[in-house]
Scaffold this active site. Structure first.
Site, PDB file in Angstrom:
ATOM      1  N   HIS A  79     -30.295  40.172  60.290  1.00 33.14           N
ATOM      2  CA  HIS A  79     -30.690  40.375  58.892  1.00 33.14           C
ATOM      3  C   HIS A  79     -29.461  40.795  58.102  1.00 33.14           C
ATOM      4  O   HIS A  79     -29.001  41.933  58.185  1.00 33.14           O
ATOM      5  CB  HIS A  79     -31.776  41.443  58.805  1.00 33.14           C
ATOM      6  CG  HIS A  79     -32.591  41.360  57.548  1.00 33.14           C
ATOM      7  ND1 HIS A  79     -32.135  40.751  56.405  1.00 33.14           N
ATOM      8  CD2 HIS A  79     -33.850  41.801  57.261  1.00 33.14           C
ATOM      9  CE1 HIS A  79     -33.074  40.814  55.462  1.00 33.14           C
ATOM     10  NE2 HIS A  79     -34.123  41.445  55.963  1.00 33.14           N
ATOM     11  N   HIS A 133     -31.019  41.171  51.545  1.00 34.76           N
ATOM     12  CA  HIS A 133     -31.996  42.103  50.962  1.00 34.76           C
ATOM     13  C   HIS A 133     -31.521  43.552  50.912  1.00 34.76           C
ATOM     14  O   HIS A 133     -32.328  44.483  50.975  1.00 34.76           O
ATOM     15  CB  HIS A 133     -33.334  42.021  51.712  1.00 34.76           C
ATOM     16  CG  HIS A 133     -33.880  40.643  51.783  1.00 34.76           C
ATOM     17  ND1 HIS A 133     -34.895  40.276  52.631  1.00 34.76           N
ATOM     18  CD2 HIS A 133     -33.529  39.506  51.116  1.00 34.76           C
ATOM     19  CE1 HIS A 133     -35.160  38.998  52.502  1.00 34.76           C
ATOM     20  NE2 HIS A 133     -34.336  38.505  51.576  1.00 34.76           N
ATOM     21  N   TYR A 143     -29.764  45.289  53.119  1.00 31.04           N
ATOM     22  CA  TYR A 143     -29.627  46.030  54.362  1.00 31.04           C
ATOM     23  C   TYR A 143     -28.153  46.070  54.778  1.00 31.04           C
ATOM     24  O   TYR A 143     -27.282  45.567  54.080  1.00 31.04           O
ATOM     25  CB  TYR A 143     -30.545  45.436  55.431  1.00 31.04           C
ATOM     26  CG  TYR A 143     -32.003  45.540  55.018  1.00 31.04           C
ATOM     27  CD1 TYR A 143     -32.563  46.775  54.708  1.00 31.04           C
ATOM     28  CD2 TYR A 143     -32.799  44.399  54.873  1.00 31.04           C
ATOM     29  CE1 TYR A 143     -33.881  46.878  54.298  1.00 31.04           C
ATOM     30  CE2 TYR A 143     -34.115  44.504  54.457  1.00 31.04           C
ATOM     31  CZ  TYR A 143     -34.662  45.741  54.166  1.00 31.04           C
ATOM     32  OH  TYR A 143     -35.951  45.847  53.747  1.00 31.04           O
TER      33      TYR A 143
END
Length: 263
Positions: free
Chosen positions: A170, A173, A175
């Site tokens: 990931h 977004h 992070y």
């Protein structure tokens, strides 16, 4: 009306062959305790396999306790969690589906963690949804960066041992990987600030080294930041190119050839 005549035909990438083109993306359930998968997760994912999904990607699963966006998020920082995931993987495989897992660290978005860490000591907003002040994370030392990369490696190693078919990092977004990549959240003056893609590159290279050579590694990125002073799509392209060169699975030419022949 778009045509979906190929939706139920197989698709292959590296050693992975899907029975159809239907993919369920990761969606947080907020049902874990101490990061452990439980019966909720087993039913949630295996039922989607029964329903016919070709590839299921497990929700954001974190490499450390302070990497969770909530105390109810999944983790893969110990072997007990890996054993619980194996039960889910085996259940999905029994239904003829494939399963991946999204490995992550929330960085400064771990608002329930008093020891939240980030590239720089910058919070991501002034107030939360309840009007409370957001915590300011601790800027990571180089040793903490190294330890976090090692945590990604350990989690991916456990995921491979549990039988997952795909690893997704990931990097979007807001992070941790995204935080390093973004000039808005990374104002370091060391090598990780001068080269904002370096952390993501090192994570990719490190986890790739503990994965089977023919196992797909994918990464989710935010290709453009639409907020004030956010980076544009050209910067996003540079990021994608850098991460692909580091070892993320590429099959764009084959996909474009397929689209051209079958549109």
């Amino acid at each position: 009306m778009p045509s979906f005549r190929h939706l139920h035909t197989p698709f292959s990438i590296k050693n992975l062959t899907l029975k159809n083109r239907i993919v369920m993306p990761p969606m947080c359930q907020y049902q874990a305790t101490d990061g452990m998968p439980n019966d909720w997760h087993y039913v949630h994912y295996v039922s989607r396999a029964i329903g016919g999904v070709g590839l299921i990607i497990v929700e954001m699963t974190n490499v450390a306790p302070n990497g969770r966006i909530s105390p109810r998020c999944l983790g893969l920082w110990n072997d007990e969690q890996a054993d619980a995931f194996k039960r889910i993987v085996d259940g999905v495989h029994a239904q003829g589906a494939k399963i991946g897992i999204q490995i992550a660290h929330a960085g400064r978005k771990a608002q329930d963690c008093p020891d939240a860490i980030a590239p720089s000591a910058i919070h991501y907003g002034k107030l939360d949804y309840e009007g409370q002040n957001l915590i300011t994370p601790k800027a990571m030392s180089v040793q903490e960066i190294d330890d976090t990369i090692a945590a990604f490696v350990a989690s991916v190693r456990r995921a491979v041992a549990a039988g997952f078919d795909v690893i997704e990092l990931h990097g979007a977004h807001g992070y941790l990987i995204h935080q390093f990549s973004s000039p808005k959240s990374n104002v370091r003056d060391d090598e990780y600030g001068q080269d904002k893609f370096l952390f993501g590159e090192k994570v990719i290279q490190a986890v790739k080294a503990v994965m089977p050579a023919d196992m797909p590694l994918i990464i989710r990125i935010s290709a453009q930041e639409y907020g004030e002073n956010g980076y544009d799509s050209d910067y996003g392209v540079q990021m994608a190119q850098r991460f692909a060169k580091a070892g993320v699975t590429q099959q764009l030419p084959e996909i474009l050839t397929y689209i051209t022949k079958h549109r």
